[in-house]
Design a protein around this motif. Structure first.
Motif, PDB file in Angstrom:
ATOM      1  N   GLY A 164       0.825  -1.195   0.000  1.00 33.44           N
ATOM      2  CA  GLY A 164       0.000   0.000   0.000  1.00 33.44           C
ATOM      3  C   GLY A 164       0.858   1.243   0.000  1.00 33.44           C
ATOM      4  N   GLU A 165       0.218   2.403  -0.084  1.00 35.02           N
ATOM      5  CA  GLU A 165       0.910   3.675  -0.054  1.00 35.02           C
ATOM      6  C   GLU A 165       0.395   4.484   1.120  1.00 35.02           C
ATOM      7  OE1 GLU A 165       0.655   5.741  -3.742  1.00 35.02           O
ATOM      8  OE2 GLU A 165       1.108   3.965  -4.920  1.00 35.02           O
ATOM      9  N   PHE A 166       1.261   5.341   1.634  1.00 35.85           N
ATOM     10  CA  PHE A 166       0.832   6.210   2.714  1.00 35.85           C
ATOM     11  C   PHE A 166       1.538   7.554   2.566  1.00 35.85           C
ATOM     12  CE2 PHE A 166       4.768   4.557   4.326  1.00 35.85           C
ATOM     13  CZ  PHE A 166       5.298   5.588   5.084  1.00 35.85           C
ATOM     14  N   ALA A 167       0.975   8.524   3.197  1.00 36.71           N
ATOM     15  CA  ALA A 167       1.574   9.857   3.215  1.00 36.71           C
ATOM     16  C   ALA A 167       1.543  10.358   4.646  1.00 36.71           C
ATOM     17  CB  ALA A 167       0.803  10.804   2.302  1.00 36.71           C
ATOM     18  N   ASP A 168       2.670  10.850   5.109  1.00 38.31           N
ATOM     19  CA  ASP A 168       2.759  11.365   6.470  1.00 38.31           C
ATOM     20  C   ASP A 168       2.301  12.823   6.453  1.00 38.31           C
ATOM     21  OD1 ASP A 168       3.254  11.801   9.092  1.00 38.31           O
ATOM     22  OD2 ASP A 168       5.432  11.539   8.983  1.00 38.31           O
ATOM     23  N   LYS A 169       1.123  13.073   6.945  1.00 44.12           N
ATOM     24  CA  LYS A 169       0.536  14.414   6.938  1.00 44.12           C
ATOM     25  C   LYS A 169       1.066  15.284   8.076  1.00 44.12           C
ATOM     26  CE  LYS A 169      -2.429  13.602   3.614  1.00 44.12           C
ATOM     27  NZ  LYS A 169      -2.574  14.318   2.412  1.00 44.12           N
ATOM     28  N   THR A 170       1.772  14.675   9.019  1.00 44.26           N
ATOM     29  CA  THR A 170       2.274  15.462  10.152  1.00 44.26           C
ATOM     30  C   THR A 170       3.553  16.218   9.816  1.00 44.26           C
ATOM     31  OG1 THR A 170       3.507  13.571  11.006  1.00 44.26           O
ATOM     32  CG2 THR A 170       1.253  13.890  11.823  1.00 44.26           C
TER      33      THR A 170
END
Length: 179
Positions: A164-170
Protein backbone atom coordinates in the motif's frame (compact mmCIF):
# COMPACT_ATOMS: atom_id res chain seq x y z
CA UNK A 1 -34.57 -19.84 8.62
CA UNK A 2 -37.79 -21.86 8.63
CA UNK A 3 -36.20 -24.54 10.78
CA UNK A 4 -35.28 -21.96 13.41
CA UNK A 5 -38.83 -20.59 13.33
CA UNK A 6 -40.17 -24.10 13.89
CA UNK A 7 -37.73 -24.76 16.71
CA UNK A 8 -38.25 -21.54 18.63
CA UNK A 9 -41.90 -20.72 17.92
CA UNK A 10 -43.88 -23.83 17.04
CA UNK A 11 -42.09 -26.51 19.10
CA UNK A 12 -42.66 -24.86 22.51
CA UNK A 13 -46.37 -24.44 21.74
CA UNK A 14 -46.67 -28.09 20.74
CA UNK A 15 -44.68 -29.15 23.83
CA UNK A 16 -46.94 -27.17 26.16
CA UNK A 17 -50.08 -28.56 24.51
CA UNK A 18 -48.72 -32.11 24.83
CA UNK A 19 -47.75 -31.56 28.48
CA UNK A 20 -51.25 -30.27 29.25
CA UNK A 21 -52.85 -33.20 27.41
CA UNK A 22 -50.69 -35.77 29.22
CA UNK A 23 -51.40 -33.93 32.48
CA UNK A 24 -55.14 -34.34 31.88
CA UNK A 25 -54.67 -38.08 31.33
CA UNK A 26 -52.22 -39.06 34.10
CA UNK A 27 -52.38 -36.01 36.36
CA UNK A 28 -50.30 -32.87 36.71
CA UNK A 29 -47.85 -34.09 39.35
CA UNK A 30 -47.31 -37.38 37.54
CA UNK A 31 -46.50 -35.42 34.38
CA UNK A 32 -44.01 -33.24 36.26
CA UNK A 33 -42.45 -36.36 37.79
CA UNK A 34 -42.20 -38.00 34.37
CA UNK A 35 -40.45 -34.95 32.91
CA UNK A 36 -37.99 -34.82 35.84
CA UNK A 37 -37.38 -38.58 35.63
CA UNK A 38 -36.66 -38.37 31.90
CA UNK A 39 -34.18 -35.55 32.56
CA UNK A 40 -32.29 -37.63 35.16
CA UNK A 41 -32.25 -40.77 33.00
CA UNK A 42 -31.17 -38.70 30.00
CA UNK A 43 -28.37 -37.03 31.97
CA UNK A 44 -27.13 -40.48 33.02
CA UNK A 45 -27.11 -41.73 29.40
CA UNK A 46 -25.41 -38.61 28.09
CA UNK A 47 -22.71 -38.81 30.78
CA UNK A 48 -22.08 -42.53 30.20
CA UNK A 49 -22.02 -42.27 26.42
CA UNK A 50 -19.96 -39.08 26.53
CA UNK A 51 -17.24 -40.82 28.54
CA UNK A 52 -17.26 -43.78 26.12
CA UNK A 53 -17.06 -41.48 23.11
CA UNK A 54 -14.23 -39.47 24.68
CA UNK A 55 -12.25 -42.64 25.42
CA UNK A 56 -12.72 -43.86 21.85
CA UNK A 57 -11.62 -40.50 20.45
CA UNK A 58 -8.52 -40.47 22.67
CA UNK A 59 -7.62 -44.00 21.58
CA UNK A 60 -7.91 -42.99 17.93
CA UNK A 61 -5.76 -39.89 18.47
CA UNK A 62 -3.08 -42.03 20.16
CA UNK A 63 -3.03 -44.17 17.00
CA UNK A 64 -2.67 -40.94 14.94
CA UNK A 65 -6.14 -41.36 13.46
CA UNK A 66 -8.67 -38.57 13.00
CA UNK A 67 -11.64 -39.13 15.37
CA UNK A 68 -14.13 -37.61 12.92
CA UNK A 69 -17.05 -39.89 13.74
CA UNK A 70 -16.46 -39.43 17.46
CA UNK A 71 -16.51 -35.65 17.04
CA UNK A 72 -19.91 -35.89 15.35
CA UNK A 73 -21.15 -38.21 18.08
CA UNK A 74 -19.83 -35.85 20.76
CA UNK A 75 -21.73 -32.97 19.18
CA UNK A 76 -24.84 -35.12 19.06
CA UNK A 77 -24.42 -35.90 22.76
CA UNK A 78 -24.23 -32.18 23.56
CA UNK A 79 -27.46 -31.63 21.64
CA UNK A 80 -28.99 -34.66 23.37
CA UNK A 81 -28.10 -33.23 26.78
CA UNK A 82 -29.74 -29.92 25.94
CA UNK A 83 -32.85 -31.62 24.57
CA UNK A 84 -33.19 -33.96 27.55
CA UNK A 85 -32.93 -31.16 30.11
CA UNK A 86 -35.52 -29.09 28.23
CA UNK A 87 -38.96 -29.95 29.65
CA UNK A 88 -41.18 -31.71 27.16
CA UNK A 89 -41.84 -35.07 25.59
CA UNK A 90 -40.95 -34.30 21.98
CA UNK A 91 -37.53 -32.92 22.93
CA UNK A 92 -37.03 -35.98 25.17
CA UNK A 93 -37.73 -38.33 22.26
CA UNK A 94 -35.16 -36.60 20.06
CA UNK A 95 -32.74 -36.35 22.99
CA UNK A 96 -32.94 -40.08 23.64
CA UNK A 97 -32.46 -40.77 19.91
CA UNK A 98 -29.23 -38.76 20.04
CA UNK A 99 -28.11 -40.29 23.37
CA UNK A 100 -28.74 -44.01 22.83
CA UNK A 101 -25.78 -45.72 21.15
CA UNK A 102 -27.59 -47.57 18.35
CA UNK A 103 -29.51 -44.64 16.94
CA UNK A 104 -26.64 -42.21 17.59
CA UNK A 105 -24.16 -44.34 15.63
CA UNK A 106 -26.61 -44.58 12.73
CA UNK A 107 -27.36 -40.83 12.73
CA UNK A 108 -23.66 -39.94 13.10
CA UNK A 109 -22.81 -42.15 10.13
CA UNK A 110 -25.48 -40.39 8.06
CA UNK A 111 -24.24 -36.95 9.11
CA UNK A 112 -20.60 -37.90 8.48
CA UNK A 113 -21.47 -39.17 5.02
CA UNK A 114 -22.93 -35.78 4.07
CA UNK A 115 -20.36 -33.64 5.80
CA UNK A 116 -17.09 -32.61 4.15
CA UNK A 117 -14.08 -32.04 6.37
CA UNK A 118 -12.20 -28.83 5.52
CA UNK A 119 -8.83 -27.69 6.79
CA UNK A 120 -7.89 -24.01 6.76
CA UNK A 121 -4.31 -23.44 5.63
CA UNK A 122 -2.73 -19.98 5.32
CA UNK A 123 -2.48 -18.85 1.72
CA UNK A 124 -5.08 -21.29 0.42
CA UNK A 125 -7.94 -18.88 -0.10
CA UNK A 126 -9.89 -19.39 -3.30
CA UNK A 127 -11.11 -16.88 -5.85
CA UNK A 128 -14.60 -16.96 -4.37
CA UNK A 129 -13.30 -15.62 -1.08
CA UNK A 130 -13.71 -18.90 0.82
CA UNK A 131 -11.14 -21.42 1.88
CA UNK A 132 -11.13 -24.32 -0.51
CA UNK A 133 -8.30 -26.46 0.79
CA UNK A 134 -9.64 -29.94 1.48
CA UNK A 135 -8.16 -32.58 3.70
CA UNK A 136 -5.85 -34.90 1.82
CA UNK A 137 -5.15 -32.46 -1.02
CA UNK A 138 -1.57 -31.44 -1.68
CA UNK A 139 -0.75 -27.73 -1.40
CA UNK A 140 2.14 -26.23 -3.33
CA UNK A 141 2.97 -22.82 -1.83
CA UNK A 142 4.77 -21.77 -5.04
CA UNK A 143 1.93 -22.42 -7.46
CA UNK A 144 -0.05 -19.49 -8.74
CA UNK A 145 -3.40 -19.09 -7.06
CA UNK A 146 -5.97 -16.39 -6.64
CA UNK A 147 -6.12 -14.48 -3.39
CA UNK A 148 -9.47 -13.46 -1.85
CA UNK A 149 -9.38 -10.18 -3.80
CA UNK A 150 -9.07 -11.85 -7.20
CA UNK A 151 -5.44 -10.80 -7.83
CA UNK A 152 -2.67 -13.17 -8.82
CA UNK A 153 0.23 -13.39 -6.44
CA UNK A 154 2.80 -14.07 -9.20
CA UNK A 155 3.84 -17.49 -7.89
CA UNK A 156 5.17 -16.14 -4.60
CA UNK A 157 3.81 -17.06 -1.20
CA UNK A 158 3.71 -13.58 0.27
CA UNK A 159 0.52 -13.96 2.27
CA UNK A 160 1.97 -11.91 5.15
CA UNK A 161 2.90 -8.91 2.96
CA UNK A 162 0.43 -6.06 2.66
CA UNK A 163 1.21 -3.57 -0.06
CA UNK A 164 0.00 0.00 0.00
CA UNK A 165 0.91 3.68 -0.05
CA UNK A 166 0.83 6.21 2.71
CA UNK A 167 1.57 9.86 3.21
CA UNK A 168 2.76 11.37 6.47
CA UNK A 169 0.54 14.41 6.94
CA UNK A 170 2.27 15.46 10.15
CA UNK A 171 5.46 16.58 8.34
CA UNK A 172 3.93 19.83 7.07
CA UNK A 173 1.87 20.72 10.16
CA UNK A 174 4.06 21.67 13.16
CA UNK A 175 1.13 21.28 15.62
CA UNK A 176 0.64 17.59 14.77
CA UNK A 177 4.30 16.55 14.99
CA UNK A 178 5.24 14.18 17.75
CA UNK A 179 7.58 15.73 20.26
Amino acid sequence: MRVLFLLFAILPIVEIALLVHVGDIIGGWNTVGLVILSAFIGAYFVKREGINTLQTAQAKMQRNEMPGNELVEGLMLVVAGILLVTPGFITDIFGFLFALPGSRHFLAAQVSKHMKMRVVVPGSAGAAGGFNYQQGAQHNPFEQSNDPFGQRNGGRDDSDVIEGEFADKTQNDPDKRLK
